[in-house]
Design an enzyme around this catalytic site. Structure first.
Site, short mmCIF file in Angstrom:
data_model
loop_
_atom_site.label_atom_id
_atom_site.label_comp_id
_atom_site.label_asym_id
_atom_site.label_seq_id
_atom_site.Cartn_x
_atom_site.Cartn_y
_atom_site.Cartn_z
N GLU A 82 6.16 -14.34 23.64
CA GLU A 82 6.93 -13.31 24.35
C GLU A 82 6.21 -12.77 25.58
O GLU A 82 6.82 -12.08 26.39
CB GLU A 82 7.26 -12.17 23.38
N GLU A 113 -3.87 -23.81 5.03
CA GLU A 113 -4.69 -22.62 5.20
C GLU A 113 -6.05 -22.72 4.51
O GLU A 113 -6.95 -21.92 4.77
CB GLU A 113 -3.95 -21.38 4.68
#
EC number: 4.2.1.126
Length: 271
Positions: A82, A113
Site C-alpha cells: 500500500e 515457518e
C-alpha cells in the site's frame, strides 16, 4: 533466566462459544477488540524508537523489509504493497516477504515457518545491505523463520525490529528494536489472527505512515504524492488542488493531468 509465557496461546476467558447467539459472539469479539488500541498505546515508545531508526536509514538510501509467516507475513505484505499507491514511493522501498514465498499469501505452505535459514536467503535475493531495516513479525515471537532472519541481519550489521504479542519472547530478545503489544488470550484460543493480528496491523500502519510523513510524503494532511490509479483518486486529487490554489474543477483537472501528481501540479501552478 528470562521468563517467557505465550499469552497468545492461553485459554480464552470465554467458554462454550458454540452455544452463543450471533449477537453474543459479535458483542464478545468486539469487547476483546476494544482492548487492542490500549495495548498498542503502551508500546508507543518502542514504536517511536523503531520509526526513528527507519527514517534515518531511509535518508541514507535504505529500504524497509517485513518478514513473517502466515497471518503475520500477509500483514507485512499488505502494508508494503500500500505504500507506493498511497505515498508515491518506489515499489521496492517497503517490501513484504512471507515464509513459503508468494504462493503462501493465499495458501499455507507446510513447515515454511520452521525453516530457520530461509529468511536470510530470501533477503539476500533482495540485495539486503547495512542501510536497510528488517522487521520480523510474529504474534508468538517464536517463529524460527523470522528469528533466523533477524539473527543473520544482526550478524551483518543490519538494523532489526520486531512486532510480537508476547512479553520477553525470543524474537524480542533477537531484535535491536523490539515492539511488544501484549493483547492477552484470544477469543478463540490460539487464533492469533484476531487480536494479535489487529495489533500488528495497527502498528504497521503507524510505522509506514509516520515514516512517510517524516520523509515528506504528506503535505498538511494530504497524500499529495498518491498514484492516480482510478477515478476516485483522480477526483480526490483534483479537489486537493482546488483547496490549495483555489481554481475551478476543470482547471485543477487539467493541471493534474499535465503534471501527474497533486504536489507537482500545485508547485508548478502560476497565477
Amino acid at each position: 533466566m528470562i521468563t517467557f509465557t505465550k499469552t497468545t496461546e492461553q485459554s480464552s476467558k470465554y467458554e462454550h462459544l458454540e452455544k452463543m447467539s450471533v449477537a453474543e459472539l459479535l458483542a464478545n469479539i468486539n469487547n476483546e477488540d476494544k482492548t487492542v488500541p490500549f495495548a498498542v498505546e503502551k508500546a508507543l515508545p518502542q514504536i517511536e524508537n523503531l520509526v526513528t531508526e527507519i527514517v534515518s536509514k531511509m535518508k541514507l538510501g535504505g529500504r524497509l523489509f517485513y518478514i513473517g509467516a502466515g497471518t503475520s507475513g500477509r500483514l507485512g505484505i499488505v502494508d508494503a504493497s500500500e505504500c507506493p499507491p498511497t505515498f508515491g514511493v518506489a515499489f521496492d522501498l517497503v517490501n513484504g516477504i512471507i515464509a513459503g514465498g508468494d504462493k503462501a499469501i493465499r495458501r499455507a505452505v507446510e513447515n515454511a515457518e520452521d525453516n530457520k535459514t530461509q529468511a536470510w536467503l530470501d533477503l539476500q535475493e533482495q540485495n539486503i545491505s547495512e542501510n536497510d531495516v528488517v522487521i520480523g513479525i510474529a504474534a508468538s515471537g517464536t517463529t524460527p523463520y523470522v528469528i533466523g532472519g533477524l539473527e543473520k541481519c544482526n550478524e551483518n550489521n543490519i538494523s532489526t525490529g520486531s512486532i510480537s504479542c508476547n512479553a520477553r519472547s525470543p524474537l524480542s530478545q533477537t531484535a535491536k528494536f523490539p515492539i511488544e503489544v501484549i493483547v492477552g488470550p484470544e477469543f478463540v484460543t490460539g487464533s492469533s489472527r484476531m487480536k494479535a493480528g489487529t495489533a500488528q496491523k495497527l502498528v504497521l500502519n503507524m510505522i509506514s505512515t509516520s515514516t512517510m510523513i517524516q520523509l515528506g510524503r504528506v503535505k498538511g494532511n494530504k497524500m499529495v504524492d498518491m498514484q492516480l490509479s482510478n477515478d476516485k483518486l483522480v477526483d480526490r486529487g483534483v479537489k486537493m488542488i482546488i483547496s490549495e490554489i483555489n481554481v475551478s474543477y476543470e482547471e485543477a483537472s487539467e493541471l493534474l493531468k499535465k503534471y501527474g501528481s497533486v504536489r507537482k501540479a500545485v508547485e508548478n501552478y502560476k497565477l
